[in-house]
Design a protein around this motif. Structure first.
Motif, PDB file in Angstrom:
ATOM      1  N   ILE A  56      17.220  40.511  70.571  1.00 46.12           N
ATOM      2  CA  ILE A  56      17.052  41.536  69.525  1.00 46.12           C
ATOM      3  C   ILE A  56      18.432  42.053  69.145  1.00 46.12           C
ATOM      4  O   ILE A  56      19.332  42.069  69.988  1.00 46.12           O
ATOM      5  N   PHE A  57      18.616  42.408  67.885  1.00 43.80           N
ATOM      6  CA  PHE A  57      19.840  43.142  67.556  1.00 43.80           C
ATOM      7  C   PHE A  57      19.562  44.132  66.437  1.00 43.80           C
ATOM      8  O   PHE A  57      18.591  44.022  65.704  1.00 43.80           O
ATOM      9  N   GLY A  58      20.439  45.130  66.364  1.00 43.58           N
ATOM     10  CA  GLY A  58      20.147  46.259  65.480  1.00 43.58           C
ATOM     11  C   GLY A  58      21.221  46.499  64.458  1.00 43.58           C
ATOM     12  O   GLY A  58      22.365  46.077  64.612  1.00 43.58           O
TER      13      GLY A  58
ATOM     14  N   LEU B  54      35.600  42.308  68.276  1.00 44.48           N
ATOM     15  CA  LEU B  54      34.813  41.773  67.164  1.00 44.48           C
ATOM     16  C   LEU B  54      33.348  42.189  67.177  1.00 44.48           C
ATOM     17  O   LEU B  54      32.755  42.417  66.135  1.00 44.48           O
ATOM     18  N   LEU B  55      32.778  42.284  68.370  1.00 43.40           N
ATOM     19  CA  LEU B  55      31.341  42.544  68.463  1.00 43.40           C
ATOM     20  C   LEU B  55      30.972  43.887  67.855  1.00 43.40           C
ATOM     21  O   LEU B  55      29.920  44.030  67.250  1.00 43.40           O
ATOM     22  N   ASN B  56      31.825  44.896  68.033  1.00 43.73           N
ATOM     23  CA  ASN B  56      31.406  46.212  67.538  1.00 43.73           C
ATOM     24  C   ASN B  56      32.389  46.892  66.588  1.00 43.73           C
ATOM     25  O   ASN B  56      32.268  48.067  66.330  1.00 43.73           O
TER      26      ASN B  56
ATOM     27  N   LEU C  69      27.762  36.244  62.080  1.00 45.79           N
ATOM     28  CA  LEU C  69      27.281  35.128  62.909  1.00 45.79           C
ATOM     29  C   LEU C  69      28.175  34.986  64.145  1.00 45.79           C
ATOM     30  O   LEU C  69      29.384  35.157  64.050  1.00 45.79           O
ATOM     31  N   CYS C  70      27.562  34.655  65.277  1.00 41.80           N
ATOM     32  CA  CYS C  70      28.314  34.506  66.522  1.00 41.80           C
ATOM     33  C   CYS C  70      29.534  33.592  66.311  1.00 41.80           C
ATOM     34  O   CYS C  70      29.391  32.448  65.875  1.00 41.80           O
ATOM     35  N   ILE C  71      30.697  34.097  66.637  1.00 40.47           N
ATOM     36  CA  ILE C  71      31.917  33.293  66.445  1.00 40.47           C
ATOM     37  C   ILE C  71      31.986  32.187  67.503  1.00 40.47           C
ATOM     38  O   ILE C  71      32.645  31.172  67.342  1.00 40.47           O
TER      39      ILE C  71
ATOM     40  N   MET D 179      32.488  39.205  77.621  1.00 37.54           N
ATOM     41  CA  MET D 179      31.159  39.812  77.680  1.00 37.54           C
ATOM     42  C   MET D 179      30.158  39.025  76.846  1.00 37.54           C
ATOM     43  O   MET D 179      29.065  38.726  77.304  1.00 37.54           O
ATOM     44  N   ALA D 180      30.561  38.733  75.581  1.00 37.89           N
ATOM     45  CA  ALA D 180      29.626  38.064  74.672  1.00 37.89           C
ATOM     46  C   ALA D 180      29.454  36.611  75.081  1.00 37.89           C
ATOM     47  O   ALA D 180      28.443  35.994  74.777  1.00 37.89           O
ATOM     48  N   GLY D 181      30.457  36.078  75.783  1.00 40.10           N
ATOM     49  CA  GLY D 181      30.510  34.640  75.929  1.00 40.10           C
ATOM     50  C   GLY D 181      30.056  34.087  77.261  1.00 40.10           C
ATOM     51  O   GLY D 181      30.153  32.893  77.469  1.00 40.10           O
TER      52      GLY D 181
ATOM     53  N   GLU E 243      27.263  35.767  79.697  1.00 39.62           N
ATOM     54  CA  GLU E 243      25.888  36.019  80.154  1.00 39.62           C
ATOM     55  C   GLU E 243      24.868  35.336  79.238  1.00 39.62           C
ATOM     56  O   GLU E 243      23.852  34.820  79.698  1.00 39.62           O
ATOM     57  N   THR E 244      25.169  35.341  77.935  1.00 36.85           N
ATOM     58  CA  THR E 244      24.300  34.675  76.966  1.00 36.85           C
ATOM     59  C   THR E 244      24.117  33.195  77.326  1.00 36.85           C
ATOM     60  O   THR E 244      23.005  32.701  77.465  1.00 36.85           O
ATOM     61  N   THR E 245      25.248  32.512  77.500  1.00 38.73           N
ATOM     62  CA  THR E 245      25.210  31.072  77.779  1.00 38.73           C
ATOM     63  C   THR E 245      24.567  30.810  79.143  1.00 38.73           C
ATOM     64  O   THR E 245      23.779  29.870  79.289  1.00 38.73           O
TER      65      THR E 245
HETATM   66  C1  HEM Z   1      24.043  30.915  73.983  1.00 34.36           C
HETATM   67  C2  HEM Z   1      25.104  31.654  73.843  1.00 34.36           C
HETATM   68  C3  HEM Z   1      25.299  32.750  72.814  1.00 34.36           C
HETATM   69  C4  HEM Z   1      24.386  33.418  72.064  1.00 34.36           C
HETATM   70  C5  HEM Z   1      22.878  33.240  72.057  1.00 34.36           C
HETATM   71  C6  HEM Z   1      25.122  34.348  71.231  1.00 34.36           C
HETATM   72  C7  HEM Z   1      24.532  35.194  70.305  1.00 34.36           C
HETATM   73  C8  HEM Z   1      25.235  36.025  69.455  1.00 34.36           C
HETATM   74  C9  HEM Z   1      24.641  36.823  68.410  1.00 34.36           C
HETATM   75  C10 HEM Z   1      23.173  36.875  68.048  1.00 34.36           C
HETATM   76  C11 HEM Z   1      25.649  37.490  67.788  1.00 34.36           C
HETATM   77  C12 HEM Z   1      25.510  38.425  66.594  1.00 34.36           C
HETATM   78  C13 HEM Z   1      25.083  39.812  67.013  1.00 34.36           C
HETATM   79  C14 HEM Z   1      24.815  40.727  65.830  1.00 34.36           C
HETATM   80  O1  HEM Z   1      24.815  40.272  64.681  1.00 34.36           O
HETATM   81  O2  HEM Z   1      24.591  41.915  66.065  1.00 34.36           O
HETATM   82  C15 HEM Z   1      26.887  37.151  68.473  1.00 34.36           C
HETATM   83  C16 HEM Z   1      28.127  37.650  68.142  1.00 34.36           C
HETATM   84  C17 HEM Z   1      29.276  37.330  68.808  1.00 34.36           C
HETATM   85  N1  HEM Z   1      29.415  36.381  69.803  1.00 34.36           N
HETATM   86 FE1  HEM Z   1      27.966  35.234  70.581  1.00 34.36          FE
HETATM   87  N2  HEM Z   1      26.456  34.236  71.508  1.00 34.36           N
HETATM   88  C18 HEM Z   1      26.607  33.258  72.462  1.00 34.36           C
HETATM   89  C19 HEM Z   1      27.793  32.805  72.988  1.00 34.36           C
HETATM   90  C20 HEM Z   1      29.036  33.282  72.674  1.00 34.36           C
HETATM   91  C21 HEM Z   1      30.280  32.771  73.194  1.00 34.36           C
HETATM   92  C22 HEM Z   1      30.390  31.588  74.142  1.00 34.36           C
HETATM   93  C23 HEM Z   1      31.273  33.549  72.689  1.00 34.36           C
HETATM   94  C24 HEM Z   1      32.757  33.460  72.882  1.00 34.36           C
HETATM   95  C25 HEM Z   1      33.363  32.529  73.575  1.00 34.36           C
HETATM   96  C26 HEM Z   1      30.647  34.548  71.836  1.00 34.36           C
HETATM   97  C27 HEM Z   1      31.314  35.527  71.143  1.00 34.36           C
HETATM   98  C28 HEM Z   1      30.732  36.357  70.199  1.00 34.36           C
HETATM   99  C29 HEM Z   1      31.489  37.341  69.431  1.00 34.36           C
HETATM  100  C30 HEM Z   1      32.979  37.642  69.553  1.00 34.36           C
HETATM  101  C31 HEM Z   1      30.573  37.941  68.555  1.00 34.36           C
HETATM  102  C32 HEM Z   1      30.880  39.001  67.496  1.00 34.36           C
HETATM  103  C33 HEM Z   1      31.190  38.272  66.197  1.00 34.36           C
HETATM  104  C34 HEM Z   1      31.461  39.202  65.012  1.00 34.36           C
HETATM  105  O3  HEM Z   1      30.740  40.190  64.822  1.00 34.36           O
HETATM  106  O4  HEM Z   1      32.384  38.876  64.253  1.00 34.36           O
HETATM  107  N3  HEM Z   1      29.292  34.341  71.837  1.00 34.36           N
HETATM  108  N4  HEM Z   1      26.608  36.243  69.468  1.00 34.36           N
END
Ligand code: HEM
Length: 462
Positions: A334-336, A91-93, A405-407, A266-268, A270-272
């Motif tokens: 930051i994101f691009g 989903l991310l890319n 938006l982050c799923i 990966m997304a879920g 390090e961010t948290t």
């Molecule tokens: C504090 C924690 C988190 C932050 C700050 C965060 C932030 C973000 C941001 C800013 C994006 C959008 C990136 C973009 O538009 O280029 C994103 C996308 C995503 N995040 Fe998170 N995230 C967090 C936690 C999580 C967790 C816990 C999961 C999964 C369990 C997750 C899964 C994803 C996925 C799969 C996407 C891609 C969504 C798509 O494009 O449809 N993230 N996240």
């Protein structure tokens, strides 16, 4: 936005060095470089870096335009390239119709109701960490950044696979650490061709990817061939395996499942983990805020109860602390995006071909004095409902915005509420010294040099 007849103002440009432009200024200290631009320009500014003309956006309105209103004109930038070998087409890319279908399939697994099933696992992992902390020598400060990384990894692993992964936890943890460290080292490698070379780093990375992949496929296979259907597993993998396209009735292939699972890993985590580290750092530096958090937790959960989905809703101040932490230290700092066609931003024209990277920087927007009363001060009151109403929505975007938006935003908020409330109830966090920890911008915003805190069990819970 429709261009008007006199809409031809060029976007201002920062002059860099011949040939390399601003590449080295940006790479040397990205936060200082970008903050410098924010101080000199008010809406948009361009600079040359890594052979590209980059456009930095500085207002919530333009962030909203790119992420939401005109999102179809923008695709993900190739900054994710570094992770692509691991993430595949997750989903991310991914983009376009493929992304839309995958997002539709994955979305139900992240609904608040389904996430309620994961609360127990989050409580249990945090409980195990607390038990370990209580049995240690108290004098020695803890490397909180590493502790939070391991905790978040355990939580996301458990949320994905329940107990199916129990025997593999060490392998998962070691491999993910290698993958993340490689991605960090590669982030500022301006010669991507070298990634294909069989260097020791590349070999270690490929082995780590293969190991994780092997584990994922093994678990998927075991579930597909088991007597019980996948649905009987109340975890993210079970939900993703069950998800069915409304129109075609199709399910995800094993390859798609693998890509989504590595992406969630990966997304879920390090961010948290970073958000939690920063929150504990800020609470250690602001004991008066920690005391208010503790009051709220004791009032809602008492001395021993673990949070539930219902009680989490009764922790508004703790939630404000988390929001304020991500304001000052947004993990996705930051994101691009890549513009497909020219676009109009008020009087400014973004011209394609020409411009080939657009940056949205939550770190800058979250500290812009035009939208924040005390931009550099940690003050959870910035998120009182009355204050939130007065700000443009995209002045605060830790989870991005629009269709991408982050799923995992509800997952992440729930996890952070649970971990923070349990840890703050049981322990006092104190700084080791008076030095300020600086943020280190990489894929996420880490505490530079790691975060160490003194962690003291509380004798009383009041
Ligand atoms: C504090 C924690 C988190 C932050 C700050 C965060 C932030 C973000 C941001 C800013 C994006 C959008 C990136 C973009 O538009 O280029 C994103 C996308 C995503 N995040 Fe998170 N995230 C967090 C936690 C999580 C967790 C816990 C999961 C999964 C369990 C997750 C899964 C994803 C996925 C799969 C996407 C891609 C969504 C798509 O494009 O449809 N993230 N996240």
């Amino acid at each position: 936005m429709v261009p008007t007849a006199n809409a031809s103002k060029p976007i201002p440009k920062r002059k860099g060095l011949p040939w390399v432009g601003s590449t080295f200024d940006f790479a040397r200290d990205p936060l200082a470089f970008l903050t410098g631009l924010q101080q000199r320009y008010d809406r948009l500014v361009q600079f040359d870096a890594v052979g590209r003309l980059i456009t930095l956006t500085l207002t919530p309105e333009d962030a909203k335009h790119i992420l939401q209103e005109n999102n179809r004109n923008y695709v993900k930038s190739d900054a994710y390239e570094v992770l692509k070998m691991f993430l595949g087409n997750g989903l991310l890319n991914s983009e376009g119709d493929f992304w839309r279908r995958q997002r539709r399939l994955a979305q139900p697994a992240f609904h608040k109701q389904r996430l309620a099933l994961l609360v127990e696992g989050m409580n249990r992992e945090t409980g195990e960490l607390m038990a370990r902390w209580k049995n240690r020598t108290l004098e020695k400060p803890l490397l909180i950044s590493e502790e939070m990384m391991q905790l978040a990894l355990a939580i996301v692993t458990h949320s994905l696979f329940s107990s199916d992964v129990k025997n593999h936890l060490d392998n998962v943890s070691e491999s993910i650490t290698i993958i993340i460290e490689t991605a960090y080292k590669e982030l500022f490698n301006f010669f991507p061709i070298t990634r294909k070379w069989p260097t020791p780093r590349a070999i270690r990375y490929r082995r780590a990817v293969a190991k994780i992949e092997g584990i994922i496929y093994e678990i998927i296979h075991r579930r597909q061939t088991a007597a019980l259907p996948a649905q009987s597993h109340d975890d993210l993998l079970g939900m993703l395996m069950e998800a069915q396209d409304d129109e075609t009735g199709e399910r995800m292939t094993n390859q798609q499942l693998r890509d989504e699972i590595t992406t969630i890993f990966m997304a879920g985590h390090e961010t948290t983990a970073n958000a939690l580290s920063w929150a504990l750092y800020l609470l250690a530096k602001h004991p008066e805020v920690a005391a208010k958090v503790r009051d709220e937790i004791n009032r809602v959960l008492g001395a021993t109860r673990f949070p539930t989905v219902e009680t989490l809703r009764e922790l508004p101040y703790t939630t404000q602390v988390i929001q304020e932490t991500m304001r000052l230290y947004p993990p996705a700092w930051i994101f691009g995006r890549q513009p497909l066609q020219s676009d109009q931003f008020g009087a400014y024209r973004l011209t394609v071909p020409g411009a080939n990277g657009v940056l949205i920087c939550p770190y800058l927007l979250h500290r812009d004095p035009r939208y924040w009363e005390k931009p550099d001060t940690f003050d959870p009151d910035h998120f009182r409902p009355e204050a939130v109403k007065l700000r443009p929505t995209y002045a605060y975007l830790p989870f991005g915005g629009g269709p991408r938006l982050c799923i995992g935003n509800h997952f992440a908020m729930m996890e952070m509420q649970i971990v923070l409330s349990l840890l703050v109830r049981e322990f006092d966090f104190q700084p080791v010294d008076t030095r300020e920890i600086r943020p280190e911008p990489g894929i996420t915003l880490r505490p530079k040099g790691g975060l160490r805190l003194r962690v003291l069990p509380r004798r009383t819970t009041g």
